[in-house]
Write a protein that holds these residues in place. Sequence first.
Motif, short mmCIF file in Angstrom:
data_model
loop_
_atom_site.label_atom_id
_atom_site.label_comp_id
_atom_site.label_asym_id
_atom_site.label_seq_id
_atom_site.Cartn_x
_atom_site.Cartn_y
_atom_site.Cartn_z
N ASP A 41 2.75 0.26 3.78
CA ASP A 41 2.49 -1.08 4.31
C ASP A 41 2.86 -2.15 3.27
O ASP A 41 2.56 -1.99 2.09
CB ASP A 41 1.00 -1.28 4.63
N ARG A 52 -6.99 5.66 5.80
CA ARG A 52 -6.56 4.39 6.40
C ARG A 52 -7.30 3.18 5.84
O ARG A 52 -7.01 2.05 6.21
CB ARG A 52 -6.77 4.40 7.93
N CYS A 88 1.76 -0.38 9.20
CA CYS A 88 1.30 0.45 10.31
C CYS A 88 0.42 -0.39 11.24
O CYS A 88 0.09 -1.54 10.92
CB CYS A 88 0.54 1.66 9.78
N ASN A 98 0.87 -1.17 0.00
CA ASN A 98 0.00 0.00 0.00
C ASN A 98 0.92 1.22 0.00
O ASN A 98 1.35 1.68 1.05
CB ASN A 98 -0.88 -0.05 1.27
N CYS A 113 0.83 4.44 2.33
CA CYS A 113 1.23 4.40 3.74
C CYS A 113 2.57 3.71 3.92
O CYS A 113 3.28 3.96 4.89
CB CYS A 113 0.14 3.68 4.54
N SER A 167 -2.84 -1.77 9.58
CA SER A 167 -2.68 -2.86 8.61
C SER A 167 -2.28 -4.15 9.32
O SER A 167 -2.75 -5.24 8.96
CB SER A 167 -1.68 -2.48 7.51
N CYS A 193 -5.03 0.71 4.26
CA CYS A 193 -4.23 -0.01 5.27
C CYS A 193 -5.02 -1.22 5.76
O CYS A 193 -4.48 -2.31 5.89
CB CYS A 193 -3.94 0.89 6.47
ZN ZN Z 1 -0.96 1.78 6.82
#
Ligand code: ZN
Length: 145
Positions: free
Chosen positions: A42, A124, A65, A37, A40, A68, A127
């Motif tokens: 991830d 988010r 994060c 992702n 972010c 996730s 995530c």
């Molecule tokens: Zn994330």
Amino acid sequence: MALSKLNSLYMALVAEHSKSPHHKGVIEGAEAVLLNNPTCGDVISLTVSFDGDVIKDIAFSGDGCSISTASASMMTDAVIGKSKAEALELVALFSEMVQGKEDQKQELLGEAELLAGVSKFPQRIKCSTLAWHALEKAIERSDTE
Ligand code: ZN
């Protein structure tokens, strides 16, 4: 449930799952699905072992994060022992839920149902859905083998 109580439950569960994720690791012999992702940072690598049509075991690794990681952990809890069709239904329910859609069936998601609050934080959403999309890919791939 009151919204404030739901929020603190959500925060506590996210913290718990991201600190000690369930089913973290790699299943030997299973081909990994890798997804990231970029918005972010991830990254997830998911391995799934099937027993016929049923998800026998599942494990994830990678770096992400707290949302996730917590979502991946809750996803593994929710889908072990489920058939491919049941698991795909959970993927759909989860992804609709974090986009703000309500459905009675969302209780089938187990603890992951508490991530409904993510719908209030659009940045988010990706995530939270990363691990679920990885599962969807793993199931699709297993059907074409
Ligand atoms: Zn994330």
